[in-house]
Design a protein around this motif. Sequence first.
Motif, PDB file in Angstrom:
ATOM      1  N   GLN A  15      42.289 105.772  90.032  1.00 22.71           N
ATOM      2  CA  GLN A  15      42.834 104.449  89.685  1.00 22.71           C
ATOM      3  C   GLN A  15      42.949 104.237  88.247  1.00 22.71           C
ATOM      4  O   GLN A  15      42.308 104.964  87.589  1.00 22.71           O
ATOM      5  CB  GLN A  15      41.773 103.409  90.530  1.00 22.71           C
ATOM      6  N   HIS A  16      43.674 103.217  87.753  1.00 24.54           N
ATOM      7  CA  HIS A  16      44.118 102.904  86.457  1.00 24.54           C
ATOM      8  C   HIS A  16      43.890 101.413  86.344  1.00 24.54           C
ATOM      9  O   HIS A  16      44.276 100.375  87.229  1.00 24.54           O
ATOM     10  CB  HIS A  16      45.758 103.296  86.388  1.00 24.54           C
TER      11      HIS A  16
ATOM     12  N   GLY B 165      53.381 114.219  79.263  1.00 22.98           N
ATOM     13  CA  GLY B 165      53.132 113.091  79.284  1.00 22.98           C
ATOM     14  C   GLY B 165      51.634 112.978  80.040  1.00 22.98           C
ATOM     15  O   GLY B 165      51.346 111.712  80.190  1.00 22.98           O
ATOM     16  N   ASN B 166      50.925 113.816  79.970  1.00 21.60           N
ATOM     17  CA  ASN B 166      49.470 113.862  80.609  1.00 21.60           C
ATOM     18  C   ASN B 166      48.669 113.842  79.546  1.00 21.60           C
ATOM     19  O   ASN B 166      48.396 114.671  78.669  1.00 21.60           O
ATOM     20  CB  ASN B 166      49.405 114.820  81.459  1.00 21.60           C
ATOM     21  N   LEU B 167      47.488 112.739  79.317  1.00 19.32           N
ATOM     22  CA  LEU B 167      46.808 112.418  78.236  1.00 19.32           C
ATOM     23  C   LEU B 167      45.698 113.512  78.471  1.00 19.32           C
ATOM     24  O   LEU B 167      45.073 114.194  77.145  1.00 19.32           O
ATOM     25  CB  LEU B 167      45.872 111.237  78.327  1.00 19.32           C
TER      26      LEU B 167
ATOM     27  N   SER C 264      42.615 101.697  78.063  1.00 18.67           N
ATOM     28  CA  SER C 264      43.203 102.066  79.255  1.00 18.67           C
ATOM     29  C   SER C 264      42.123 103.090  79.832  1.00 18.67           C
ATOM     30  O   SER C 264      41.638 103.981  79.216  1.00 18.67           O
ATOM     31  CB  SER C 264      44.495 102.693  79.085  1.00 18.67           C
ATOM     32  N   ILE C 265      42.058 103.409  81.254  1.00 15.95           N
ATOM     33  CA  ILE C 265      41.271 104.122  81.946  1.00 15.95           C
ATOM     34  C   ILE C 265      41.869 104.790  83.259  1.00 15.95           C
ATOM     35  O   ILE C 265      42.705 104.012  83.980  1.00 15.95           O
ATOM     36  CB  ILE C 265      39.971 103.408  82.237  1.00 15.95           C
TER      37      ILE C 265
ATOM     38  N   ALA D 255      51.026 108.055  81.995  1.00 12.71           N
ATOM     39  CA  ALA D 255      49.936 109.123  82.001  1.00 12.71           C
ATOM     40  C   ALA D 255      48.744 108.981  83.083  1.00 12.71           C
ATOM     41  O   ALA D 255      48.580 109.874  83.617  1.00 12.71           O
ATOM     42  CB  ALA D 255      49.500 109.396  80.731  1.00 12.71           C
ATOM     43  N   PHE D 256      48.409 107.608  83.430  1.00 13.56           N
ATOM     44  CA  PHE D 256      47.341 107.541  84.157  1.00 13.56           C
ATOM     45  C   PHE D 256      47.421 106.905  85.455  1.00 13.56           C
ATOM     46  O   PHE D 256      46.613 107.304  86.263  1.00 13.56           O
ATOM     47  CB  PHE D 256      46.461 106.441  83.330  1.00 13.56           C
TER      48      PHE D 256
END
Length: 379
Positions: A124-125, A60-62, A250-251, A340-341
């Motif tokens: 952070q997201h 699940g990790n980008l 998304s970041i 993921a983030f």
Amino acid sequence: MEQDDEIGCVLGSHCKISRCNSAYLTATENLQGPNRNAMLCEALRSYSSCTRKTARTCRGNLAYHSAVYGIEDLMIQNNCSKEGPTSPPRPPAPVPNQPGFASPDICDYEKNFVHKHRQSPAYQHCAAFGDPHIRTFSDEFHTCRVEGSWPLLDNHYLFVQATSSSIVEGSSATGISKNMKECIEEKIYQAEADNLPAAFIDGSVNGGERPGGSSLTIHELIPGQHVALQAVYIGTTIAVRHAARHLSFSIQTPEEVALSFTDEQDLQLCVFSCPLKQRVSRSTCCPQGGNITREVAHRLCKEKLPVDDVYFQSCVFDVMASGDANLTQAAYGALEDAKAFHPDAKKLHIFQTDRSSGSQSSSLLLLFLLVMPAFEEHF
């Protein structure tokens, strides 16, 4: 959904893709001579083997998926066979202040941060999606009436601009540049409605020919729908998605990067959200006069978003506003990126009473412009 939360927690705690990335960067430092290509292929096979070992905990990790796609591209570009010798194991890391100890690669933010602080950086997201909805770094969540251009981020490392419009047609652009001469060349990524390319505007998929060029890469995860930009040199991963003529952003970025701004840089949606007068209520019915009822929108969104949180509420709002059932994908994609983030799985879902203004929204998020300006300090 409780199972998803548990999985997200496990992934966030045990995914070791950064170790694979660091091992590959170490193995490919200063490759030269007639055997350079053979050694590069060995390093790529080792890199591939390392990612396979992390597949279960990183699915699940980008960053993991970006690495897998990047390896495939590099092996094709360098005519590497999947079978063959691999790079020998790295020697034990030298002890600081002892002979042979070297500072880590300046183009690997996380590696540098650990070297300097003896701990991993805090991440952070932030996200922007739909009509539009903003999740800030501090986990505030608002739906905004922000026609025109508004900065999502404006700091020493990043400038991200979002442009909204009340019309359906429009263009969108995401650009990346960073004047860090030791690492990468300046790059710009641009996308338009219905066109999410898998390369920067110059046709490249990395940061160029400089020694740290591989620390900036772009990967197409789902053709035409999902692109990932990974900037290892500032520890940042960006996802851009396309759904029903909307782009989402998304970041995941280190706290040091997210919060590196001056008092003058006081208008940032990812930090402060939109101004109070620009916030709208998600309970407001049909901002665009859509032809889908609340009951139908509720059912469509429940199929993808079973938890009644702000992502679900935003989904209902967007589907009713646009009259487009396909827009359920915007909120769903934003939630997947958050899984993921976001550094804290317990804060994945946001449950809040919508107390924003009752004014109707008339904006669709259509454009992103992201710039990484010069920053000379090497962490």
